[in-house]
Enzyme design. Structure first.
Site, PDB file in Angstrom:
ATOM      1  N   ASP A   1      -3.319   2.380  -5.859  1.00 28.47           N
ATOM      2  CA  ASP A   1      -2.169   2.489  -4.957  1.00 28.47           C
ATOM      3  C   ASP A   1      -2.035   1.321  -3.989  1.00 28.47           C
ATOM      4  O   ASP A   1      -1.260   1.395  -3.034  1.00 28.47           O
ATOM      5  CB  ASP A   1      -2.230   3.804  -4.172  1.00 28.47           C
ATOM      6  CG  ASP A   1      -3.499   3.949  -3.349  1.00 28.47           C
ATOM      7  OD1 ASP A   1      -4.419   3.121  -3.511  1.00 28.47           O
ATOM      8  OD2 ASP A   1      -3.573   4.887  -2.530  1.00 28.47           O
ATOM      9  N   GLU A   2      -2.750   0.225  -4.227  1.00 31.68           N
ATOM     10  CA  GLU A   2      -2.585  -0.933  -3.343  1.00 31.68           C
ATOM     11  C   GLU A   2      -2.953  -2.220  -4.063  1.00 31.68           C
ATOM     12  O   GLU A   2      -3.766  -2.233  -4.991  1.00 31.68           O
ATOM     13  CB  GLU A   2      -3.417  -0.794  -2.070  1.00 31.68           C
ATOM     14  CG  GLU A   2      -4.906  -0.765  -2.287  1.00 31.68           C
ATOM     15  CD  GLU A   2      -5.694  -0.795  -0.980  1.00 31.68           C
ATOM     16  OE1 GLU A   2      -5.336  -1.588  -0.071  1.00 31.68           O
ATOM     17  OE2 GLU A   2      -6.669  -0.042  -0.878  1.00 31.68           O
TER      18      GLU A   2
ATOM     19  N   ASP B   1       0.840  -1.193   0.000  1.00 37.98           N
ATOM     20  CA  ASP B   1       0.000   0.000   0.000  1.00 37.98           C
ATOM     21  C   ASP B   1       0.879   1.249   0.000  1.00 37.98           C
ATOM     22  O   ASP B   1       1.624   1.494   0.956  1.00 37.98           O
ATOM     23  CB  ASP B   1      -0.897  -0.022   1.240  1.00 37.98           C
ATOM     24  CG  ASP B   1      -2.004   1.011   1.183  1.00 37.98           C
ATOM     25  OD1 ASP B   1      -2.106   1.722   0.164  1.00 37.98           O
ATOM     26  OD2 ASP B   1      -2.775   1.104   2.154  1.00 37.98           O
TER      27      ASP B   1
END
Length: 402
Positions: A104-105, A14
């Protein structure tokens, strides 16, 4: 049951304060300073700003009151999309088993890579180094035997950290944590549980499913009881398509004219319908999501008879749902509008409607295709609806492929 081969092999990676970290990476003068991305609504905040209580989705005015020295920068969505592309390539270079959650993860399964790449911890350490060197961004990684525990571990490791939950230590790690670490425990659920003295994950586990059911209902009790005992058999899935496609927009506090709310709805439906057609998907269920001025939420939905991706059909349904909720909006105010389409199917499987004969005027589908072609070739600014002239179209955030 909790599934493990004796080694925690699932990584949850993350990126930390993603938008703000990209801004600090690209402008060295922002490093170490409180940075807020977005003006009217906080889209992201650096950890220096979070230390003052600034949070994502907070109004810009409230954020500036909490942190008067914060530097506010406009969002650069193309820069975030490019940074995400680089990071996801690093994920795919690490293992072929990557399940993207957002830009983003992601979850990564590194089981079976020990002889090739080393232990899960070594792989996670190398992943963090690669992201820092190749993308210039900090990333936190949790390593555990299940997706749930890996995600909790990455959250505990933040910022810019690594945490491995060893096999056999899952309960010892999980039970002291606050109940908000459990998936599905938001502000409302947390308030109910804390009213009954349940403050830690261990409290949830000791309460048992029957007692939880009297507080939250059977479904939620079963879900939280399983997580509190570290039971999460789900594996990392690749190539899974979305079950719904949606978009939402925060419109700030205060009074909003009905035309302004309708314009926001129109923009969202245009955006969702175009994404559906680009992904060659159709859907039957239109969902309207609203957040009111008192921060309560409401959801309305309607299912049409045949799957569609036509903007006119989706907009008509969304407007009907908005009209049904208008009284609540008038009473409570509104701060967010969201639209999603579910019950998705592949476009190739869509049943055509009768009659099939030619008509004098273009069909809605032909109009949508023409508009999509213009936008693809010349950009969204080349063509707009008359009702949206002079209005802020809002921010279109980068997303994983649909």
């Amino acid at each position: 049951m909790f599934v493990s081969s004796g080694d925690p092999t699932i990584l949850h990676a993350d990126l930390d304060s993603f938008y703000a970290s990209v801004e600090q990476r690209d402008n060295h003068r922002l490093r170490g300073l409180p940075v807020i991305v977005g003006g009217g609504v906080v889209l992201a905040a650096s950890y220096e700003a979070k230390a003052f209580g600034v949070r994502t989705a907070m109004s810009g005015a409230q954020a500036r009151r909490l942190c008067p020295r914060a530097i506010v920068v406009p969002p650069r969505m193309s820069a975030y999309a490019e940074a995400s592309r680089v990071v996801f390539q690093i994920f795919r270079d690490t293992t072929p088993l990557v399940e993207g959650i957002s830009i983003d993860e992601a979850f990564l399964d590194v089981g079976g890579l020990r002889k090739v790449s080393g232990t899960p911890r070594e792989i996670a350490e190398r992943l963090r180094t690669d992201v820092r060197q190749q993308a210039g961004l900090p990333i936190s990684v949790g390593v555990a035997g299940s997706k749930f525990l890996a995600k909790v571990a990455s959250a505990v490791a933040k910022p810019d950290g690594l945490l491995v939950v060893p096999f056999g230590a899952e309960i010892a790690f999980l039970h002291p944590l606050p109940i908000e670490r459990l998936w599905g425990v938001g502000a409302v659920t947390s308030g109910r549980l804390r009213k009954f003295g349940l403050t830690t994950v261990g409290d949830i586990a000791r309460a048992g499913e029957a007692e939880l059911a009297t507080i939250l209902g059977r479904a939620s009790a079963r879900h939280l009881n399983a997580l509190a005992h570290a039971r999460d058999p789900r594996r990392v899935q690749t190539g899974r398509r979305r079950r719904s496609i949606g978009a939402q927009r925060a419109i700030g506090r205060g009074q909003h004219a009905r035309d302004d709310i309708d314009a926001a709805l129109l923009t969202l439906v245009d955006r969702v319908a175009r994404r559906m057609r680009a992904a060659r998907r159709t859907g039957r269920t239109v969902v309207l999501r609203l957040r009111f001025g008192d921060y309560t939420r409401a959801t309305r939905s309607h299912t049409v008879s045949l799957p569609t991706s036509e903007t006119a059909v989706l907009l008509a349904v969304a407007r009907s749902l908005l009209a049904e909720a208008q009284q609540l909006i008038d009473e409570r105010g509104i701060t967010l509008v969201g639209v999603a389409v579910g019950n998705l199917a592949d476009e190739a499987g869509t049943q055509l409607t009768l009659p099939f004969g030619t008509v004098a005027s273009p069909s809605p589908g032909q109009l949508d295709s023409a508009v999509d072609s213009i936008w693809d070739k010349f950009g969204k600014a080349a063509l707009t609806r008359g009702a949206l002239l002079g209005r802020d179209p809002g921010i279109s955030v980068p997303l994983l492929p649909d």
